[in-house]
Design a protein around this motif. Structure first.
Motif, short mmCIF file in Angstrom:
data_model
loop_
_atom_site.label_atom_id
_atom_site.label_comp_id
_atom_site.label_asym_id
_atom_site.label_seq_id
_atom_site.Cartn_x
_atom_site.Cartn_y
_atom_site.Cartn_z
N SER A 33 36.70 39.49 43.43
CA SER A 33 35.35 39.13 43.84
C SER A 33 35.41 38.24 45.06
CB SER A 33 34.65 38.38 42.69
OG SER A 33 33.45 37.81 43.15
N ALA A 34 34.43 38.39 45.92
CA ALA A 34 34.36 37.54 47.10
C ALA A 34 34.13 36.09 46.73
CB ALA A 34 33.24 38.03 48.03
N ARG A 35 33.61 35.84 45.55
CA ARG A 35 33.34 34.48 45.10
C ARG A 35 34.54 33.87 44.40
NH1 ARG A 35 28.24 35.25 41.43
NH2 ARG A 35 28.59 33.02 41.11
N ALA A 36 35.64 34.61 44.26
CA ALA A 36 36.81 34.11 43.56
C ALA A 36 37.48 33.02 44.39
CB ALA A 36 37.79 35.24 43.28
N THR A 37 37.99 31.99 43.71
CA THR A 37 38.70 30.90 44.35
C THR A 37 40.03 30.72 43.66
OG1 THR A 37 37.66 29.25 42.91
CG2 THR A 37 36.55 29.74 45.00
N SER A 75 36.76 33.19 39.00
CA SER A 75 35.64 33.97 39.52
C SER A 75 34.49 33.90 38.53
CB SER A 75 36.06 35.44 39.75
OG SER A 75 36.20 36.10 38.51
N ALA A 76 33.41 34.58 38.85
CA ALA A 76 32.23 34.53 37.99
C ALA A 76 32.48 35.13 36.62
CB ALA A 76 31.05 35.23 38.68
N GLY A 78 35.54 35.31 35.01
CA GLY A 78 36.67 34.76 34.28
C GLY A 78 37.70 34.17 35.21
N GLY A 79 38.91 33.99 34.71
CA GLY A 79 39.96 33.40 35.53
C GLY A 79 41.31 33.53 34.88
N TRP A 80 42.35 33.24 35.70
CA TRP A 80 43.74 33.29 35.25
C TRP A 80 44.44 32.04 35.73
CZ3 TRP A 80 46.70 36.63 32.31
CH2 TRP A 80 46.10 37.83 31.92
N GLY A 81 45.53 31.70 35.06
CA GLY A 81 46.33 30.58 35.50
C GLY A 81 47.75 30.68 34.99
#
Length: 289
Positions: A33-37, A75-76, A78-81
């Motif tokens: 997503s473009a909103r992912a950081t 991202s909107a 979900g996420g990973w780490g």
């Protein structure tokens, strides 16, 4: 007397292959997503020394610290780490069946799909001699999972169940999750494990959380298979000194307290000990890029 068991060994090559596969899967399914950081971080946390909980003439204070590093992507949806941390927990009394150098490497993620939310973490956790001599037993593999279902579309309240080592041995507990964003900031309540408040702009954060995990252990002779359980309630107020928008990294400073800290482990002479280390102040610094 201890009964020595044969190790249920895990081939090191197989262990690291599984970790690489997990990281590859994470990279493939990440939302583009473009909103992912994303962020890479370094962490240092120091506890005030604990007084030894028993009246032993030769006892010395228990020192504890934590060094960590990792990578997060959000991202909107979900996420990973990927996270690694090292905790020296120095118990200088008795004959512990471990060397006090605790290492942990985990992969974790959160996903939101309609009314359902999934949180999961998997990895390896053990003492340094396990990795140095590549002698693993089954307790080295660790994880946690929680599943929630919102009461309705757009509802801030969700009900679920989660399993982890936060209260000692692995157990399943019902969970209640509620979140709200208003002029006072963002609130997240995840009973019975966490309460968090973030100010508007994420400058300030206050968190009360239940922390706890299991590390696989070996004694010095690498003959006794065992595990160490460390758990606590931690309250922390943190302040974001810089956001990292300039040339320097983002910096977050934290101060708080570790309450009702307990450790359970095997002593080669005294058997299994479940000790309350007590309460201590704790400070932290986190750098992000």
């Amino acid at each position: 007397m201890f009964k020595t068991r044969y190790f249920q060994t895990i081939d090191p090559a197989t262990l690291w292959f599984c970790l690489r596969v997990a990281l590859l899967i994470a990279a493939l399914v990440l939302p583009h997503s473009a909103r992912a950081t994303s962020e890479v971080y370094l962490l240092y946390r120091q506890w005030q020394p604990y007084s030894w909980p028993q009246d032993v003439p030769s006892a010395r204070e228990v020192s504890r610290s934590q060094r960590g590093l990792g990578w997060r992507r959000q991202s909107a949806s979900g996420g990973w780490g990927v996270d690694y941390d090292y905790q020296p927990l120095r118990l200088r009394t008795g004959d512990p069946a471990h060397n006090g150098h605790l290492h942990r490497l985990t992969v974790e993620g959160q996903w939101q799909h309609r009314l359902y939310r999934l949180e999961a973490r998997a990895g390896v956790a053990g003492t340094s001699n396990m990795f140095k001599y590549q002698t693993f037993h089954r307790d080295v593999v660790n994880g946690r999972v929680a599943v929630f279902r919102a009461l309705g579309q757009g509802s801030p309240l969700g009900l679920g169940i989660g399993g982890d080592h936060r209260f000692g041995s692995f157990r399943w507990l019902p969970r209640v999750r509620w979140q709200h964003t208003g002029i006072s900031g963002h609130w997240l309540v995840d009973l019975p494990v966490m309460l968090r408040w973030q100010s508007t702009g994420d400058r300030w954060q206050f968190r009360i959380a239940r922390k706890g995990d299991r590390w696989a252990t070996l004694d010095q002779a690498r003959a006794v298979e065992s595990a160490l359980y460390l758990r606590e309630w931690r309250a922390e107020l943190s302040y974001r000194v810089s956001s990292g928008e300039g040339s320097g990294p983002a910096m977050v400073l934290g101060i708080g307290a570790s309450v009702d800290t307990r450790v359970r482990y095997r002593d080669l002479q005294a058997g299994t000990l479940d000790l309350r280390l007590g309460d201590a102040l704790v400070g932290s610094i986190r750098l992000g890029w």
